[in-house]
Design a protein around this motif. Structure first.
Motif, PDB file in Angstrom:
ATOM      1  N   ALA A 291       0.834  -1.212   0.000  1.00 12.45           N
ATOM      2  CA  ALA A 291       0.000   0.000   0.000  1.00 12.45           C
ATOM      3  C   ALA A 291       0.866   1.259   0.000  1.00 12.45           C
ATOM      4  CB  ALA A 291      -0.928   0.000   1.204  1.00 12.45           C
ATOM      5  N   ALA A 292       1.927   1.268   0.802  1.00 16.99           N
ATOM      6  CA  ALA A 292       2.798   2.442   0.876  1.00 16.99           C
ATOM      7  C   ALA A 292       3.571   2.633  -0.431  1.00 16.99           C
ATOM      8  CB  ALA A 292       3.758   2.305   2.052  1.00 16.99           C
ATOM      9  N   PHE A 293       4.102   1.534  -0.971  1.00 18.30           N
ATOM     10  CA  PHE A 293       4.899   1.642  -2.196  1.00 18.30           C
ATOM     11  C   PHE A 293       4.041   1.953  -3.422  1.00 18.30           C
ATOM     12  CE2 PHE A 293       8.282   0.336   0.409  1.00 18.30           C
ATOM     13  CZ  PHE A 293       9.479   0.451  -0.284  1.00 18.30           C
ATOM     14  N   GLU A 294       2.771   1.578  -3.395  1.00 15.03           N
ATOM     15  CA  GLU A 294       1.859   1.943  -4.487  1.00 15.03           C
ATOM     16  C   GLU A 294       1.580   3.439  -4.503  1.00 15.03           C
ATOM     17  OE1 GLU A 294      -1.001  -1.833  -5.630  1.00 15.03           O
ATOM     18  OE2 GLU A 294      -1.647  -0.489  -4.028  1.00 15.03           O
ATOM     19  N   ALA A 295       1.447   4.021  -3.310  1.00 16.61           N
ATOM     20  CA  ALA A 295       0.970   5.405  -3.212  1.00 16.61           C
ATOM     21  C   ALA A 295       2.077   6.446  -3.135  1.00 16.61           C
ATOM     22  CB  ALA A 295       0.060   5.543  -1.988  1.00 16.61           C
ATOM     23  N   LEU A 296       3.281   6.033  -2.744  1.00 17.50           N
ATOM     24  CA  LEU A 296       4.355   6.989  -2.485  1.00 17.50           C
ATOM     25  C   LEU A 296       5.520   6.785  -3.448  1.00 17.50           C
ATOM     26  CD1 LEU A 296       4.342   6.636   1.412  1.00 17.50           C
ATOM     27  CD2 LEU A 296       3.391   8.542   0.094  1.00 17.50           C
ATOM     28  N   PRO A 297       6.329   7.815  -3.649  1.00 18.90           N
ATOM     29  CA  PRO A 297       7.501   7.669  -4.531  1.00 18.90           C
ATOM     30  C   PRO A 297       8.635   6.905  -3.839  1.00 18.90           C
ATOM     31  CG  PRO A 297       7.419   9.900  -3.641  1.00 18.90           C
ATOM     32  CD  PRO A 297       6.168   9.198  -3.158  1.00 18.90           C
ATOM     33  N   LEU A 298       8.453   5.612  -3.702  1.00 16.81           N
ATOM     34  CA  LEU A 298       9.421   4.732  -3.041  1.00 16.81           C
ATOM     35  C   LEU A 298       9.909   3.705  -4.051  1.00 16.81           C
ATOM     36  CD1 LEU A 298       7.332   4.173   0.206  1.00 16.81           C
ATOM     37  CD2 LEU A 298       9.475   5.455   0.100  1.00 16.81           C
ATOM     38  N   ASP A 299      11.187   3.346  -3.972  1.00 16.17           N
ATOM     39  CA  ASP A 299      11.745   2.380  -4.914  1.00 16.17           C
ATOM     40  C   ASP A 299      12.513   1.285  -4.184  1.00 16.17           C
ATOM     41  OD1 ASP A 299      14.231   3.478  -4.197  1.00 16.17           O
ATOM     42  OD2 ASP A 299      14.238   4.846  -5.908  1.00 16.17           O
ATOM     43  N   ALA A 300      13.248   0.472  -4.922  1.00 15.77           N
ATOM     44  CA  ALA A 300      13.950  -0.671  -4.333  1.00 15.77           C
ATOM     45  C   ALA A 300      14.982  -0.237  -3.301  1.00 15.77           C
ATOM     46  CB  ALA A 300      14.611  -1.509  -5.425  1.00 15.77           C
ATOM     47  N   SER A 301      15.597   0.936  -3.496  1.00 11.45           N
ATOM     48  CA  SER A 301      16.577   1.408  -2.508  1.00 11.45           C
ATOM     49  C   SER A 301      15.905   1.718  -1.176  1.00 11.45           C
ATOM     50  CB  SER A 301      17.314   2.649  -3.030  1.00 11.45           C
ATOM     51  OG  SER A 301      16.443   3.760  -3.140  1.00 11.45           O
ATOM     52  N   HIS A 302      14.688   2.243  -1.222  1.00 12.94           N
ATOM     53  CA  HIS A 302      13.932   2.487   0.011  1.00 12.94           C
ATOM     54  C   HIS A 302      13.520   1.159   0.658  1.00 12.94           C
ATOM     55  CE1 HIS A 302      13.119   6.282  -2.326  1.00 12.94           C
ATOM     56  NE2 HIS A 302      13.599   6.763  -1.201  1.00 12.94           N
ATOM     57  N   ALA A 303      13.155   0.186  -0.171  1.00 16.91           N
ATOM     58  CA  ALA A 303      12.789  -1.124   0.360  1.00 16.91           C
ATOM     59  C   ALA A 303      13.952  -1.726   1.135  1.00 16.91           C
ATOM     60  CB  ALA A 303      12.363  -2.057  -0.778  1.00 16.91           C
ATOM     61  N   LYS A 304      15.141  -1.662   0.543  1.00 18.73           N
ATOM     62  CA  LYS A 304      16.326  -2.200   1.222  1.00 18.73           C
ATOM     63  C   LYS A 304      16.581  -1.452   2.525  1.00 18.73           C
ATOM     64  CE  LYS A 304      21.246  -3.208   0.660  1.00 18.73           C
ATOM     65  NZ  LYS A 304      22.422  -3.142  -0.241  1.00 18.73           N
ATOM     66  N   GLN A 305      16.451  -0.120   2.499  1.00 18.41           N
ATOM     67  CA  GLN A 305      16.677   0.667   3.717  1.00 18.41           C
ATOM     68  C   GLN A 305      15.676   0.293   4.802  1.00 18.41           C
ATOM     69  OE1 GLN A 305      19.322   3.063   4.141  1.00 18.41           O
ATOM     70  NE2 GLN A 305      18.690   2.432   6.187  1.00 18.41           N
ATOM     71  N   LEU A 306      14.414   0.126   4.418  1.00 14.86           N
ATOM     72  CA  LEU A 306      13.384  -0.241   5.400  1.00 14.86           C
ATOM     73  C   LEU A 306      13.633  -1.632   5.965  1.00 14.86           C
ATOM     74  CD1 LEU A 306      10.342   1.246   3.484  1.00 14.86           C
ATOM     75  CD2 LEU A 306      11.089   1.956   5.768  1.00 14.86           C
ATOM     76  N   ALA A 307      14.069  -2.561   5.123  1.00 12.72           N
ATOM     77  CA  ALA A 307      14.374  -3.912   5.602  1.00 12.72           C
ATOM     78  C   ALA A 307      15.550  -3.881   6.573  1.00 12.72           C
ATOM     79  CB  ALA A 307      14.667  -4.838   4.431  1.00 12.72           C
ATOM     80  N   ARG A 308      16.613  -3.158   6.205  1.00 15.64           N
ATOM     81  CA  ARG A 308      17.771  -3.057   7.102  1.00 15.64           C
ATOM     82  C   ARG A 308      17.396  -2.345   8.404  1.00 15.64           C
ATOM     83  NH1 ARG A 308      22.892  -4.225   5.640  1.00 15.64           N
ATOM     84  NH2 ARG A 308      23.605  -2.779   7.254  1.00 15.64           N
ATOM     85  N   ASN A 309      16.606  -1.268   8.280  1.00 14.50           N
ATOM     86  CA  ASN A 309      16.177  -0.543   9.491  1.00 14.50           C
ATOM     87  C   ASN A 309      15.463  -1.465  10.461  1.00 14.50           C
ATOM     88  OD1 ASN A 309      17.177   1.816   8.387  1.00 14.50           O
ATOM     89  ND2 ASN A 309      15.175   2.730   7.961  1.00 14.50           N
ATOM     90  N   SER A 310      14.633  -2.359   9.920  1.00 12.53           N
ATOM     91  CA  SER A 310      13.816  -3.214  10.799  1.00 12.53           C
ATOM     92  C   SER A 310      14.695  -4.115  11.662  1.00 12.53           C
ATOM     93  CB  SER A 310      12.813  -4.036   9.983  1.00 12.53           C
ATOM     94  OG  SER A 310      13.437  -5.061   9.230  1.00 12.53           O
ATOM     95  N   PHE A 311      15.769  -4.628  11.096  1.00 10.12           N
ATOM     96  CA  PHE A 311      16.665  -5.483  11.889  1.00 10.12           C
ATOM     97  C   PHE A 311      17.569  -4.647  12.789  1.00 10.12           C
ATOM     98  CE2 PHE A 311      15.742  -8.377   8.257  1.00 10.12           C
ATOM     99  CZ  PHE A 311      15.120  -9.377   8.996  1.00 10.12           C
ATOM    100  N   GLU A 312      18.054  -3.516  12.265  1.00  8.96           N
ATOM    101  CA  GLU A 312      18.916  -2.662  13.085  1.00  8.96           C
ATOM    102  C   GLU A 312      18.180  -2.140  14.313  1.00  8.96           C
ATOM    103  OE1 GLU A 312      20.231   0.320  10.358  1.00  8.96           O
ATOM    104  OE2 GLU A 312      21.735  -0.986   9.410  1.00  8.96           O
TER     105      GLU A 312
END
Length: 338
Positions: A291-312
């Motif tokens: 839902a967030a990636f459909e509506a907002l200007p987010l790309d694969a680099s943001h996905a990677k950052q969000l995934a890393r943030n979640s573990f960090e």
């Protein structure tokens, strides 16, 4: 529309979920099954009628039906079944680790023993296909003395949860109301988090950090209203456990296109994506990502950052954290260039 490659990335990437209320994962079908098992009468005639009632105008209107749904939880097996259902769903969403909130006061107030609650949830975590830890939340609309009593009840079970949090009605219940209980929890070696800056003002985030000394802010989306606070959060690397679909459902933002997730990332903040109360807010973690990636200007680099943030931002041991982060990097190393 979200392109298929990016959809596959956000759904398939390894991730941690750090903001999930286990009672908020109770699907209407399971509510009715547990009601039947425990001979509990519900105010709704059918699963469909209950699901249609999930039209909330604010946090309180959600909480009213949330507590009604929790009334079917009576036995250790009920808590086990609820938690096992969530963990199975999280595993299907490529969640590797979950830090699960539970609200003992919701149940002890109904006469359900504390040990029934925590033993059922904890046992499901031990049997889960993913790593999972528990965070015990205090209900902020109740008194601090009641929170202190709950922490006292929890003493024999300190090996079964890793931290404490603060949830329920935010407005009118500032974090400083719970100064003593958080000091006590900290002395016990527990990790500290708190809901702040969802419906409540940025000041609540500040007092959660300065008065309660929390290590992570749950929600926190209103921090952008205070530039000084933003700099503090950035400097201290305080993670924000953002819940996009919840924010829309509870009218924090009117539509997903107005959500500030991208702005939080652009400000250098350690934002994460989570599902909050997925049975009530229209989606588990992958549905929040989509839902967030459909509506907002987010790309694969943001996905990677969000995934890393979640573990960090997680409270797992450093060695396990490094292994999960390496898994994220390996996943994205195989992602074709856009």
């Amino acid at each position: 529309m979200l392109n298929e490659q990016l959809r596959n990335i956000v759904q398939g990437m390894p991730k941690a979920e750090l903001h999930i209320h286990i009672e908020g994962s109770l699907e209407p079908e399971l509510i009715f099954a547990l009601a039947q098992r425990n001979s509990v009468s519900l105010a709704y005639p059918s699963v469909e009628a209950l699901r249609q009632a999930y039209a909330f105008t604010d946090l309180q209107s959600f909480l009213d039906i949330y507590y009604a749904g929790a009334s079917v939880l009576l036995t250790e097996q009920d808590f086990y079944d609820m938690t096992a259902a969530y963990l199975k769903r999280a595993h299907a969403d490529s969640v590797r680790h979950a830090e699960i909130f539970f609200d003992p006061q919701t149940h002890t107030a109904r006469g359900v023993p504390f040990e029934t609650v925590i033993n059922g949830i904890w046992r499901a975590c031990q049997d889960a296909p993913i790593s999972a830890s528990l965070i015990m939340c205090f209900l902020r609309h109740l008194s601090e003395d009641e929170a202190l009593d709950t922490l006292e009840q929890a003493q024999p079970f300190l090996d079964k949860f890793i931290g404490v949090g603060l949830d329920s009605s935010e407005v009118g219940h500032p974090p400083e109301k719970f100064r003593r209980v958080f000091e006590r929890a900290r002395a016990l070696g527990l990790r500290l988090v708190a809901h702040a800056g969802e419906e409540g003002p940025p000041d609540y985030i500040t007092s959660a950090l300065e008065v309660l000394n929390v290590e992570r802010i749950d929600h926190g989306v209103r921090c952008l209203e205070d530039p000084v606070l933003v700099e503090c959060i950035k400097r201290e690397q305080i993670a924000l456990t953002v819940c996009p679909l919840s924010n829309i459902k509870l009218r924090v933002f009117d539509v997903m296109g107005e959500h500030n997730l991208r702005k939080l990332l652009d400000a250098g903040l350690k934002a994460t994506v989570n599902s909050d109360d997925p049975a009530y807010f229209g989606g588990y973690i992958n549905q929040n990502f989509v839902a967030a990636f459909e509506a907002l200007p987010l790309d694969a680099s943001h996905a990677k950052q969000l995934a890393r943030n979640s573990f960090e931002a997680s409270f797992i041991e450093p060695e396990q954290k490094r292994a999960f982060l390496a898994e994220v990097d390996a996943f994205f190393a195989n992602v074709p260039a856009a």
